[in-house]
Motif scaffolding. Structure first.
Motif: not given
Length: 449
Positions: A59, A63, A65-66, A69, A310-311, A313-314, A316, A401, A420
């Motif tokens: 992004d 950051f 992306g996974n 996913e 990755y989740k 580390w997001s 979001k 992460a 994050n």
């Protein structure tokens, strides 16, 4: 017998392998020394080069992306079924199931060998293999200046495996905003936030190579929150041989406006803003001098370890989503079956450390510690660490992460290394200089509120 003893002593100190053995790197072994082949039943696949830049979108704030996913867990290990999988779990993981039987769980996903590094790092690992040796029984390194990464890609003993973790590739000069917390038993927490800058001697244009020959890394950490701690600064010059030249550290106290040496930032000295739940060499799962322990190489085994997180580390995900009573939110984690090296450290006679024994589990593909178990002087398992590994495919290096350290006796834990909620992800390729960024005289300016 005398000749045999001398031969064994030499092999325990000298580590460089023959050119013939080093030729395995990139053939039967990965370029940094892992088994390239998968396991017998295919649950661990062969290594085919790992993830490369572009594996998933990045992004605007950097950051990642996974790339996985859409993956779903193959199964979830809970207290109800843990006995089926105990041969592939660490002592620490088994202890967490006992301590938190209702909430701790391990979601297991398809194994993906994502590790990849720049070609120049692979080239340096080959140099290390045939040149680098330990000094003083493993306390330091010699003939390491040309490689600077992965001291012993074909290790022969426990301390060599540990040195691979300490000297693994960590990228280029970087800056980041990073957060940590030590929750209360009910889950209440206060975020401690730092602005960190990290520099490498070979990447600072004004470093004197001779004076930096024993330096591994420079780190400056400025506390930015909460307000009561803001303005403090810690500077560390991490040395390779810390017996020859101890880790050098300085602290700036914003209230006193003074810079002082900080010799306590080593071994089992208290870690910064960790409320007594962590010691200095718990950093990075293990960091610092190995000299207080005898390191035994137990062997290599298959284990379910944190991987490709990755989740977790997001951007979001908020810190409140991660931090829960007892342990972090395991729904955000990902574990995979990987081969790990098991190394056991026992405090040497005449030395002291609050951990009388510590067991480290080190991922074969990245040489990153992913699980730890620390024991007290009574032999009781005390603290359990988990390093939630993630592969930074954009910069091609292993990363975390988050890192956790669970105190089984106190029922509290430390969680750190989170980015994050930072405005930007880690910023690489920074143009630092030794004079302006990593000298004690620069601390006062860095600590201005």
């Amino acid at each position: 017998m005398g000749a045999l003893a001398l031969t064994l002593l030499a092999s325990s100190v000298m580590a460089a392998v023959s050119p013939e053995e080093a030729a395995k790197l990139g053939t039967s072994l990965t370029p940094v020394g892992a088994e390239k082949a998968g396991n017998a039943d295919g649950s661990i696949p062969a290594w085919t080069g790992g993830l490369k830049p572009g594996a998933a979108p990045v992004d605007a704030n950097g950051f990642l992306g996974n790339p996985f996913e859409s993956d779903k867990p193959l199964f979830v290990i809970t207290k109800a079924n843990v006995d089926q999988y105990k041969d592939k779990l660490s002592p620490g993981q088994l202890a967490l199931f006992q301590r938190y039987p209702e909430t701790y769980k391990i979601p297991v996903y398809q194994t993906r060998r994502t590790a990849s590094l720049p070609q120049e790092v692979y080239d340096r690992a080959k140099i290390s293999a045939v040149t680098t040796e330990t000094t003083n029984g493993g306390d330091g390194l010699t003939n390491f200046e040309k490689s600077r990464n992965y001291a012993f890609p074909i290790p022969k003993n426990g301390v060599e495996v540990l040195w691979n973790h300490l000297t693994r590739y960590k990228g280029t000069n970087l800056s980041r905003i990073v957060a940590q917390a030590v929750p209360q038993t009910n889950g209440d927490f206060t975020i401690v936030q730092f602005s960190e800058t990290t520099g490498f001697p070979e990447r600072l244009p004004d470093v004197d190579p001779a004076s930096a020959s024993n330096i591994l890394i420079y780190v400056k950490q400025v506390t930015t929150a909460p307000a009561r701690l803001a303005g403090g600064v810690l500077l560390v010059h991490e040395t390779l041989d810390q017996v020859k030249e101890p880790r050098m550290a300085w602290a700036y106290n914003a209230g006193q406006r003074r810079v002082r040496r900080a010799p306590q930032v080593a071994y089992d000295g208290p870690a910064n803003a960790a409320d007594g739940m962590r010691v200095s060499d718990d950093n990075d799962m293990f960091a610092g001098a190995p000299d207080r322990y005898n390191w035994k190489l137990v062997g290599k085994r298959e284990m379910y370890v944190p991987y490709n997180n990755y989740k977790l580390w997001s951007p979001k995900v908020k810190y409140a989503d991660i931090i829960k009573p007892g342990h972090i939110n395991q729904d955000l984690t990902r574990y995979e079956l990987h081969r790990v090296w098991e190394v056991e450290g026992t405090v040497k006679p005449g030395e002291r450390h609050i951990y009388a024994k510590r067991t480290l589990f080190i991922d074969e593909d990245t040489w990153t510690i992913v699980e730890t178990a620390q024991y007290d002087g009574r032999g009781q398992l005390w603290r359990v660490g988990e390093g939630f590994a993630v592969h930074n495919y954009d910069k091609q290096l292993p990363y975390f992460a988050a890192q956790t350290l669970y105190d089984l006796i106190a029922g509290r834990y430390f969680v750190g290394g989170m980015i994050n909620e930072a405005k930007h992800a880690v910023q690489w390729d920074q143009k630092f200089t030794m004079k302006m960024d990593f000298t004690p005289t620069a601390l006062r300016q860095a600590g201005v509120r």
